[in-house]
Design a protein around this motif. Structure first.
Motif: not given
Ligand code: K8Y
Length: 464
Positions: A87-104
């Motif tokens: 679930r924590d990873e899903l939260r990271m991915k969701a937050e990163a959605q708003d930032f196209p320049h961020i990859s995980l």
């Protein structure tokens, strides 16, 4: 912290140690103007013109992080290396959605209770590559009123020709590449190539890292306390110099260390940290073990801090763990940092050192993400044939010979001493020698209510 007015001081390289603390809100300016940086300073144009960056950490506030970059570099490629699963990873991915320049990049954590604790920045500039190894999460609270440590590398220039190794006498580049390789992640490959392509001959610290695993044979001495033992046996202090120099550990959390001090702390762990040059040739010879002091905030250190009891939220030592190890309390010393004006800035930094009894010299010093736990430093298993580590950790080791000294280097927490002495003096984050707990002091426990005495703001502590 509210956006600061433009910092008066230009970026000051605290040559040659390049060891800084984070700026602290609401202390006298003199304690922030030298030897202290905030994240905006580290990411500013004065440090270099960014092309891309990579952050290894445990906690991320992406919106806040992006705002620490200058406007001009807020959209440059940014890789975040984390350990969140499920679930924590899903939260990271969701937050990163708003930032196209961020990859995980998710670090594999296959051993239970392991954390991705490492805190490092890789900053690729138009002119070269800089490495920053530190102790602060990428959330505003960690950079506001706490004591955090930051080692800042020089800007490493691109290698003239790719065939050159470009490593330093401390093996910094080889060890950093070995650390990154342990993630076995394609997402880190570009950064492995960047490191490979830069000349790190001037790196004057050793890398001390931990990666999860059950390390055996040639891997056993690459990580955790056995890596430190190896480096100290090859390049550490002469036994005669340090025979009555105490060992000091300073950290913000403590794991379960066993039923008594002999189970791991004073045998396996402290014996590695007390290793001197040539020790591996003296197998079996019992050398007297020096005094061990553990700097860990008391309840009153937290209660009277700038943040009050809330400051104890990042000092997650639980009474459940503590109640199994009452034998640990006699080792504890208070957090006192009068020299750096940070007695009331809760310590989230982690450091380890072997220092002279009067506190004016050190044989070595480490700043690291590693708390006092088996998960971080490793625990020997199978009759010592394997070292089991649960978490990712990263730190740097300062040895005197790489800073122009033969046996030890001068240390002080009084920055006026550091600045005025013509001999390079290591800027300590806390006052030495340490001060033991006084009668009535007890360690801080994150999960025990405090209703007897009010904190800085007149509040009680009712753990969440
Ligand atoms: O691990 C244990 O045995 C006890 C729980 C614990 O210590 N957790 C933890 C997690 C993240 C951080 C961090 O801030 O990265 C820290 C820290 O740095 O104090 C500590």
């Amino acid at each position: 912290c509210s956006p600061e007015k433009r910092p008066k001081q230009a970026y000051q390289e605290l040559q040659p140690f390049n060891f800084f603390l984070t700026k602290v809100k609401d202390i006298k300016n003199q304690y922030n103007s030298t030897g202290a940086l905030n994240l905006k300073d580290l990411l500013s144009e004065r440090m270099g013109s960014l092309k891309s960056s990579c952050h290894f950490n445990f906690m991320f506030d992406m919106e806040w992080l992006v705002k620490q970059y200058p406007e001009s570099s807020r959209k440059l490629p940014l890789l975040l290396v984390h350990g969140d699963q499920g679930r924590d990873e899903l939260r990271m991915k969701a937050e990163a959605q708003d930032f196209p320049h961020i990859s995980l990049c998710r670090a594999p954590l296959d051993i239970p209770y392991g954390t991705h604790h490492t805190k490092m920045m890789l900053l690729l500039y138009t002119t070269g590559l800089r490495v920053v190894i530190h102790t602060a999460n990428l959330i505003p609270n960690d950079w506001c009123q706490k004591t955090q440590g930051i080692w800042v590398s020089p800007v490493f220039s691109p290698l003239a020709n790719a065939s050159e190794k470009g490593d330093s006498p401390t093996g910094f580049k080889t060890d950093l590449l070995q650390y990154l390789a342990a993630y076995k992640s394609g997402k880190l490959a570009p950064w492995e190539r960047h490191i490979q392509a830069h000349d790190m001959k001037t790196a004057n610290v050793h890398i001390i890292g931990s990666v999860p695993g059950r390390h055996v044979l040639s891997q056993k001495n690459c990580w955790g306390h056995l890596k430190l033992k190896k480096v100290l046996s090859e390049r550490g202090p002469e036994p005669t110099l340090v025979q009555n120099w105490p060992l000091l550990g300073q950290f913000s959390s403590i794991g379960s260390l066993g039923p008594n001090k002999e189970a791991w702390l004073t045998t396996e762990w402290a014996q590695s940290l007390n290793t001197c040059k040539g020790a591996l040739m003296m197998q079996g010879v019992k050398t007297p073990q020096p005094k061990l002091n553990l700097v860990f905030p008391s309840k009153d250190n937290i209660r009277l801090s700038l943040e009050g009891y809330n400051g104890g939220g990042c000092v997650p030592y639980s009474i459940k763990t503590a109640s199994k190890q009452p034998w640990l309390t006699p080792f504890f010393c208070q957090w006192i940092s009068e020299g750096r004006g940070r007695t009331k800035a809760v310590p989230h930094i982690k450091t380890y050192t072997r220092h002279s009894p009067d506190g004016t010299q050190a044989a070595w010093f480490i700043v690291t993400s590693a708390n006092l736990s088996k998960a971080a430093w490793g625990a020997l298993e199978k009759k010592g044939s394997q070292l089991m580590i649960r978490s990712y950790e990263l730190g740097v080791l300062f040895l005197p010979q790489y800073f122009g000294y033969k046996t030890s280097f001068p240390v002080s927490s009084k920055l006026e001493d550091v600045e005025k002495s013509e001999k390079a003096t290591f800027p300590l984050p806390y006052d030495l020698p340490p001060t033991t707990y006084v009668r009535g002091d007890r360690p801080w426990f994150v999960d025990v209510p405090c209703v007897d005495l009010p904190d800085t703001f007149g509040n009680n502590w009712c753990p969440p």
